[in-house]
Design a protein around this motif. Structure first.
Motif, PDB file in Angstrom:
ATOM      1  N   PRO A   1       0.843  -1.208   0.000  1.00 34.00           N
ATOM      2  CA  PRO A   1       0.000   0.000   0.000  1.00 34.00           C
ATOM      3  C   PRO A   1       0.870   1.247   0.000  1.00 34.00           C
ATOM      4  O   PRO A   1       1.971   1.254   0.564  1.00 34.00           O
ATOM      5  CB  PRO A   1      -0.800  -0.131   1.305  1.00 34.00           C
ATOM      6  CG  PRO A   1       0.037  -1.010   2.184  1.00 34.00           C
ATOM      7  CD  PRO A   1       0.756  -1.956   1.268  1.00 34.00           C
ATOM      8  N   ALA A   2       0.375   2.296  -0.637  1.00 35.50           N
ATOM      9  CA  ALA A   2       1.135   3.549  -0.711  1.00 35.50           C
ATOM     10  C   ALA A   2       0.980   4.331   0.586  1.00 35.50           C
ATOM     11  O   ALA A   2      -0.085   4.331   1.203  1.00 35.50           O
ATOM     12  CB  ALA A   2       0.643   4.388  -1.882  1.00 35.50           C
ATOM     13  N   PRO A   3       2.046   4.996   1.047  1.00 36.11           N
ATOM     14  CA  PRO A   3       1.937   5.826   2.251  1.00 36.11           C
ATOM     15  C   PRO A   3       0.939   6.954   2.042  1.00 36.11           C
ATOM     16  O   PRO A   3       0.814   7.492   0.940  1.00 36.11           O
ATOM     17  CB  PRO A   3       3.363   6.358   2.447  1.00 36.11           C
ATOM     18  CG  PRO A   3       4.034   6.204   1.121  1.00 36.11           C
ATOM     19  CD  PRO A   3       3.395   5.033   0.462  1.00 36.11           C
ATOM     20  N   CYS A   4       0.211   7.309   3.100  1.00 38.03           N
ATOM     21  CA  CYS A   4      -0.870   8.290   2.943  1.00 38.03           C
ATOM     22  C   CYS A   4      -0.827   9.423   3.966  1.00 38.03           C
ATOM     23  O   CYS A   4      -1.600  10.377   3.861  1.00 38.03           O
ATOM     24  CB  CYS A   4      -2.228   7.589   3.023  1.00 38.03           C
ATOM     25  SG  CYS A   4      -2.490   6.672   4.561  1.00 38.03           S
ATOM     26  N   LEU A   5       0.054   9.326   4.962  1.00 37.27           N
ATOM     27  CA  LEU A   5       0.142  10.381   5.977  1.00 37.27           C
ATOM     28  C   LEU A   5       1.573  10.918   6.002  1.00 37.27           C
ATOM     29  O   LEU A   5       2.525  10.152   6.192  1.00 37.27           O
ATOM     30  CB  LEU A   5      -0.233   9.833   7.353  1.00 37.27           C
ATOM     31  CG  LEU A   5      -0.184  10.836   8.518  1.00 37.27           C
ATOM     32  CD1 LEU A   5      -1.170  11.973   8.295  1.00 37.27           C
ATOM     33  CD2 LEU A   5      -0.468  10.141   9.845  1.00 37.27           C
ATOM     34  N   SER A   6       1.727  12.220   5.794  1.00 36.79           N
ATOM     35  CA  SER A   6       3.055  12.840   5.714  1.00 36.79           C
ATOM     36  C   SER A   6       3.246  13.864   6.825  1.00 36.79           C
ATOM     37  O   SER A   6       2.345  14.650   7.119  1.00 36.79           O
ATOM     38  CB  SER A   6       3.251  13.527   4.357  1.00 36.79           C
ATOM     39  OG  SER A   6       3.182  12.592   3.301  1.00 36.79           O
ATOM     40  N   MET A   7       4.440  13.846   7.422  1.00 39.68           N
ATOM     41  CA  MET A   7       4.802  14.810   8.461  1.00 39.68           C
ATOM     42  C   MET A   7       6.236  15.261   8.232  1.00 39.68           C
ATOM     43  O   MET A   7       7.071  14.509   7.717  1.00 39.68           O
ATOM     44  CB  MET A   7       4.683  14.181   9.855  1.00 39.68           C
ATOM     45  CG  MET A   7       3.261  13.778  10.234  1.00 39.68           C
ATOM     46  SD  MET A   7       2.143  15.179  10.467  1.00 39.68           S
ATOM     47  CE  MET A   7       2.691  15.764  12.068  1.00 39.68           C
ATOM     48  N   ALA A   8       6.511  16.494   8.624  1.00 42.63           N
ATOM     49  CA  ALA A   8       7.876  17.009   8.519  1.00 42.63           C
ATOM     50  C   ALA A   8       8.682  16.562   9.732  1.00 42.63           C
ATOM     51  O   ALA A   8       8.174  16.518  10.851  1.00 42.63           O
ATOM     52  CB  ALA A   8       7.863  18.522   8.416  1.00 42.63           C
TER      53      ALA A   8
ATOM     54  N   GLU B   1      11.723  23.259  -1.799  1.00 44.03           N
ATOM     55  CA  GLU B   1      11.175  24.600  -1.597  1.00 44.03           C
ATOM     56  C   GLU B   1      11.131  24.982  -0.128  1.00 44.03           C
ATOM     57  O   GLU B   1      11.561  26.058   0.270  1.00 44.03           O
ATOM     58  CB  GLU B   1       9.771  24.689  -2.193  1.00 44.03           C
ATOM     59  CG  GLU B   1       9.756  24.708  -3.700  1.00 44.03           C
ATOM     60  CD  GLU B   1       8.378  25.041  -4.227  1.00 44.03           C
ATOM     61  OE1 GLU B   1       7.676  25.847  -3.574  1.00 44.03           O
ATOM     62  OE2 GLU B   1       8.004  24.512  -5.269  1.00 44.03           O
ATOM     63  N   THR B   2      10.587  24.070   0.696  1.00 38.71           N
ATOM     64  CA  THR B   2      10.436  24.386   2.112  1.00 38.71           C
ATOM     65  C   THR B   2      11.659  23.979   2.925  1.00 38.71           C
ATOM     66  O   THR B   2      11.751  24.314   4.111  1.00 38.71           O
ATOM     67  CB  THR B   2       9.199  23.669   2.681  1.00 38.71           C
ATOM     68  OG1 THR B   2       9.400  22.244   2.593  1.00 38.71           O
ATOM     69  CG2 THR B   2       7.950  24.040   1.895  1.00 38.71           C
ATOM     70  N   LYS B   3      12.565  23.239   2.294  1.00 39.80           N
ATOM     71  CA  LYS B   3      13.799  22.762   2.952  1.00 39.80           C
ATOM     72  C   LYS B   3      13.501  21.811   4.109  1.00 39.80           C
ATOM     73  O   LYS B   3      14.310  21.645   5.021  1.00 39.80           O
ATOM     74  CB  LYS B   3      14.653  23.934   3.459  1.00 39.80           C
ATOM     75  CG  LYS B   3      14.931  25.002   2.418  1.00 39.80           C
ATOM     76  CD  LYS B   3      15.614  24.447   1.188  1.00 39.80           C
ATOM     77  CE  LYS B   3      15.878  25.524   0.150  1.00 39.80           C
ATOM     78  NZ  LYS B   3      16.413  24.978  -1.116  1.00 39.80           N
ATOM     79  N   GLU B   4      12.342  21.173   4.066  1.00 41.71           N
ATOM     80  CA  GLU B   4      11.964  20.246   5.130  1.00 41.71           C
ATOM     81  C   GLU B   4      12.213  18.802   4.710  1.00 41.71           C
ATOM     82  O   GLU B   4      12.065  18.442   3.541  1.00 41.71           O
ATOM     83  CB  GLU B   4      10.485  20.398   5.484  1.00 41.71           C
ATOM     84  CG  GLU B   4      10.146  21.676   6.220  1.00 41.71           C
ATOM     85  CD  GLU B   4       8.672  21.745   6.559  1.00 41.71           C
ATOM     86  OE1 GLU B   4       8.357  22.168   7.679  1.00 41.71           O
ATOM     87  OE2 GLU B   4       7.836  21.378   5.707  1.00 41.71           O
TER      88      GLU B   4
ATOM     89  N   VAL C   1       3.552  19.374  11.349  1.00 41.88           N
ATOM     90  CA  VAL C   1       2.793  19.492  10.092  1.00 41.88           C
ATOM     91  C   VAL C   1       3.693  20.122   9.032  1.00 41.88           C
ATOM     92  O   VAL C   1       4.317  21.165   9.273  1.00 41.88           O
ATOM     93  CB  VAL C   1       1.536  20.353  10.299  1.00 41.88           C
ATOM     94  CG1 VAL C   1       0.803  20.549   8.979  1.00 41.88           C
ATOM     95  CG2 VAL C   1       0.623  19.697  11.329  1.00 41.88           C
ATOM     96  N   PRO C   2       3.808  19.517   7.869  1.00 39.14           N
ATOM     97  CA  PRO C   2       4.699  20.066   6.835  1.00 39.14           C
ATOM     98  C   PRO C   2       4.220  21.426   6.344  1.00 39.14           C
ATOM     99  O   PRO C   2       3.023  21.703   6.297  1.00 39.14           O
ATOM    100  CB  PRO C   2       4.610  19.032   5.699  1.00 39.14           C
ATOM    101  CG  PRO C   2       3.997  17.815   6.295  1.00 39.14           C
ATOM    102  CD  PRO C   2       3.145  18.283   7.420  1.00 39.14           C
ATOM    103  N   ARG C   3       5.184  22.272   6.006  1.00 41.61           N
ATOM    104  CA  ARG C   3       4.838  23.542   5.385  1.00 41.61           C
ATOM    105  C   ARG C   3       4.309  23.280   3.978  1.00 41.61           C
ATOM    106  O   ARG C   3       4.746  22.360   3.293  1.00 41.61           O
ATOM    107  CB  ARG C   3       6.062  24.449   5.318  1.00 41.61           C
ATOM    108  CG  ARG C   3       6.555  24.947   6.668  1.00 41.61           C
ATOM    109  CD  ARG C   3       7.796  25.802   6.498  1.00 41.61           C
ATOM    110  NE  ARG C   3       7.536  27.001   5.702  1.00 41.61           N
ATOM    111  CZ  ARG C   3       8.479  27.737   5.141  1.00 41.61           C
ATOM    112  NH1 ARG C   3       9.755  27.381   5.258  1.00 41.61           N
ATOM    113  NH2 ARG C   3       8.169  28.818   4.448  1.00 41.61           N
ATOM    114  N   VAL C   4       3.394  24.103   3.552  1.00 36.83           N
ATOM    115  CA  VAL C   4       2.825  23.978   2.208  1.00 36.83           C
ATOM    116  C   VAL C   4       3.607  24.874   1.258  1.00 36.83           C
ATOM    117  O   VAL C   4       3.973  26.003   1.604  1.00 36.83           O
ATOM    118  CB  VAL C   4       1.336  24.367   2.212  1.00 36.83           C
ATOM    119  CG1 VAL C   4       0.769  24.347   0.795  1.00 36.83           C
ATOM    120  CG2 VAL C   4       0.554  23.420   3.117  1.00 36.83           C
TER     121      VAL C   4
END
Length: 681
Positions: free
Chosen positions: A386-393, A426-429, A459-462
């Motif tokens: 399954p593909a990962p679905c939750l992303s965090m910085a 872009e966000t350098k995260e 929470v990752p920057r957009v």
């Protein structure tokens, strides 16, 4: 353990919903077979299968464990898969190595989501399906309620092989229709008792007999004549039906007390498909054939090193086998060959066709790779994760440890292909993605315990964009005199909105007010400014800059002076050009049962989503909701969808375009950007 031929090997994936007794049943099977000298308990964190530190801490399986046992001159490889949805990658691994799935349910319950997913995974792999209904000895339970739920869901293939005989709400015996016998249990010890006779048992026997007969015309004729089947005929009919998917046998048992687990083991030996019957890519399961083996799991062991788990489809893996990795096309040097029982390891001379084992320290092999004979290479189907679905910085607690994070996650990704890790330029995260909150929590814990780096998840920057909505003409003038040659550059630039992701630079200079050799410097100065943004530090898009006038000094003008003048002009854009924040919009396709459509549609609307449509999905049980949603609003959607749909829902989400953010959102983005800049300073 001695080597077994494929005819005497059974590979069984134990799967189902979390907390329904899968590991307890596996422990009972190992104990009954003498593969372990104690009956492990999940609650006591002393099981063979849940040997990882995280599993002991959580008292739940988080990865697939392999453990072989010997029963009636047959080797049974148990693959105990996780039931928690955050660790669904383990189910993918177990199903790829198995030849049959034993789907576990708890007596008295219906078909839970984990059982549905296990059934779907087994169907996707086209392997045999069997059901074990555990906890039949628990108070106020009802095996027959669960059996009815199975019959309602799957219909005619459901075949009760072992059922409990109840008196006064207590199990008095387990009736085994395959043997035509009944057994009572006392402290795990079985004793044969007289076959009970009542309407319920008679009905179950009739269903059993019809299922046996369905696999063979002669047996069906005998069934219609109401003649009893011999044991050999029962074995023949059940084995054929289970193998071709026309029969789903159901076994009642009690894993905690081990009651009827011996009958389950007998049934696996007698009826489950032997490894020798499995054909992949036209390769017969013959240890004398050319080598072909699939790597279905990888583990980074702190003592042994990299461990690659293999299911051998054909031939025999030995230390001197000449094999090639079908993905890379390169020969692979063999390491040590071992077998495992949970966390325990034992050297072995070979892994023959049909069997499961481990090769250590394979340098270039990853999960899903095929090792095959150099003289006859073949590529087997890989593992469908399954593909990962939750992303965090990922935010390191100690500055400068970003490299340690990247290195550690790279190794963890070898173990777990459901992990994704990227660096947002872009966000350098550093952005970590997984299957859910528990999954990410375990990854963070492993980073600490295995690699000595502590991180927090935020929470990752957009990646927003900026643009302008009005055309303005501004002057940028740079003049500096500091003794000797000075610096002078003077430009007039018209900034206007356009439809482009990149800066469009043009010039309309007449009469040489700005020499042509300074045009590139002006453009370079503007491009550097565009990358840093107007109001929040995000890249500027949709901007056309036209150099139309200016002036120069024959001595003091230089490329650097005009570059600086251009940047000064850019900084004067605010606020006359009406700058705006653009936010990324993605296309959401969410799949869920129709009963959940209203709740999810309401949630999507709260996220400022615009519903584009809805309709049936490929899975007839699910509906698809399609919508456009701002990416900034999607952070916890995976968690909400799973909660609302009890784990049945899933989704895809892809970037579509940028569009202007509402004023309140834009203000929040600008304030957040200023705050981040102050913290960095």
């Amino acid at each position: 353990m001695k080597l077994y031929t494929a005819e005497n090997i059974r590979n069984i994936a134990i799967a189902g919903h979390g907390g329904k007794g899968k590991t307890t049943l596996a422990e009972a099977m190992l104990y009954i077979a003498g593969a372990t000298d104690r009956l492990g308990r999940t609650a006591d964190s002393n099981t063979v299968m849940d040997f990882d530190a995280e599993e002991k801490r959580r008292k739940a399986s988080v990865s697939t464990a392999v453990a072989p046992l010997e029963w009636k001159n047959t080797k049974i490889n148990l693959l105990d898969t996780p039931g928690l949805f955050d660790f669904a990658g383990g189910v993918s691994e177990g199903m790829r190595a198995a030849d049959a799935a034993l789907i576990v349910l708890s007596a008295g319950s219906g078909i839970d989501v984990g059982a549905e997913k296990a059934y779907a995974a087994a169907s996707q792999r086209n392997i045999a399906k069997m059901f074990a209904v555990t906890r039949c000895d628990a108070e106020n339970t009802d095996f027959f309620k669960t059996l009815e739920a199975l019959k309602e869901e799957y219909g005619a293939p459901i075949c009760p092989v072992v059922v409990p005989y109840m008196e006064n709400d207590a199990v008095k015996a387990y009736v085994d229709f395959a043997q035509g016998k009944a057994f009572a249990y006392n402290n795990g010890k079985a004793s044969e008792v007289a076959m009970p006779e009542n309407d319920a048992i008679a009905e179950m026997k009739a269903i059993f007999s019809e299922a046996v007969a369905s696999a063979d015309d002669e047996l069906m004729e005998k069934f219609f004549m109401e003649e009893e089947f011999t044991h050999e005929e029962i074995v023949k009919g059940l084995s054929a039906g289970i193998a071709d998917g026309s029969v789903y046998p159901v076994f009642a048992c009690a894993g905690y007390t081990t009651d009827a687990v011996d009958i389950l083991l007998d049934s696996i030996v007698n009826f489950a498909p032997a490894a020798s019957t499995i054909v992949e890519k036209d390769l017969k399961c013959d240890e004398n054939g050319n080598v072909a083996a699939i790597c279905f799991k990888t583990v980074a062991d702190p003592f042994v090193g990299k461990m690659s788990f293999f299911k051998v489809i054909s031939g025999k893996l030995t230390a001197d086998a000449a094999v090639v990795n079908s993905r890379t096309g390169e020969p692979e040097r063999m390491g040590k060959l071992i077998t495992v029982r949970g966390g325990k390891q034992e050297d072995t001379a070979a892994i023959p066709a049909g069997d499961i084992g481990v090769i250590t320290k394979l340098s270039n092999t990853i999960t899903g790779d095929t090792l095959s004979a150099q003289k006859s290479p073949v590529e087997l189907d890989g593992v469908s994760f399954p593909a990962p679905c939750l992303s965090m910085a990922v935010k390191v607690r100690k500055k400068g440890e970003e490299e340690k994070v990247a290195s550690g996650l790279k190794k963890l990704m070898e173990e777990d292909p459901t992990i994704a890790f990227t660096i947002n330029e872009e966000t350098k995260e550093q952005v970590l993605s997984g299957l859910g909150e528990q999954h990410l929590d375990i990854i963070v814990n492993k980073l600490k315990t295995k690699f000595g780096v502590e991180v927090d998840l935020v929470v990752p920057r957009v990646a927003y964009r900026e643009t302008i909505r009005k055309t303005v003409e501004v002057q940028g003038r740079h003049k500096k005199q500091s003794g000797g040659h000075g610096q002078f550059g003077d430009v007039w630039i018209r900034f206007s909105p356009c439809d482009s992701d990149d800066l469009i630079f043009d010039e309309e200079v007449f009469g040489g007010s700005v020499p042509k050799n300074f045009f590139p410097a002006v453009e370079k100065g503007l491009r550097e400014c565009v990358a840093r943004g107007l109001v929040a530090g995000y890249p500027v898009v949709g901007l056309k800059a036209t150099l139309y006038d200016g002036s120069y000094h024959p001595v003091d003008s230089s490329e650097m002076a005009f570059k600086t003048a251009a940047s000064l002009a850019f900084k004067k854009l605010n606020p006359d050009a009406s700058p705006a924040i653009l936010e990324p919009i993605g296309t959401l396709k969410a799949y869920m049962p129709s009963d959940n459509m209203g709740d999810i549609m309401g949630d999507v609307t709260k996220r400022r989503g615009r519903v584009q449509g809805m309709g049936p999905a490929e899975d007839p049980k699910l509906q698809c909701l399609e919508a456009e949603v701002p990416m900034a609003e999607m952070g916890d959607f995976a968690t909400i969808l799973r909660s609302v749909t009890a784990g049945r829902g899933y989704f895809s989400f892809e970037f579509t375009r940028y569009e202007e953010a509402p004023a309140n959102v834009a203000m929040k983005v600008i304030e957040e950007a200023k705050k981040n800049m102050e913290e960095e300073d």
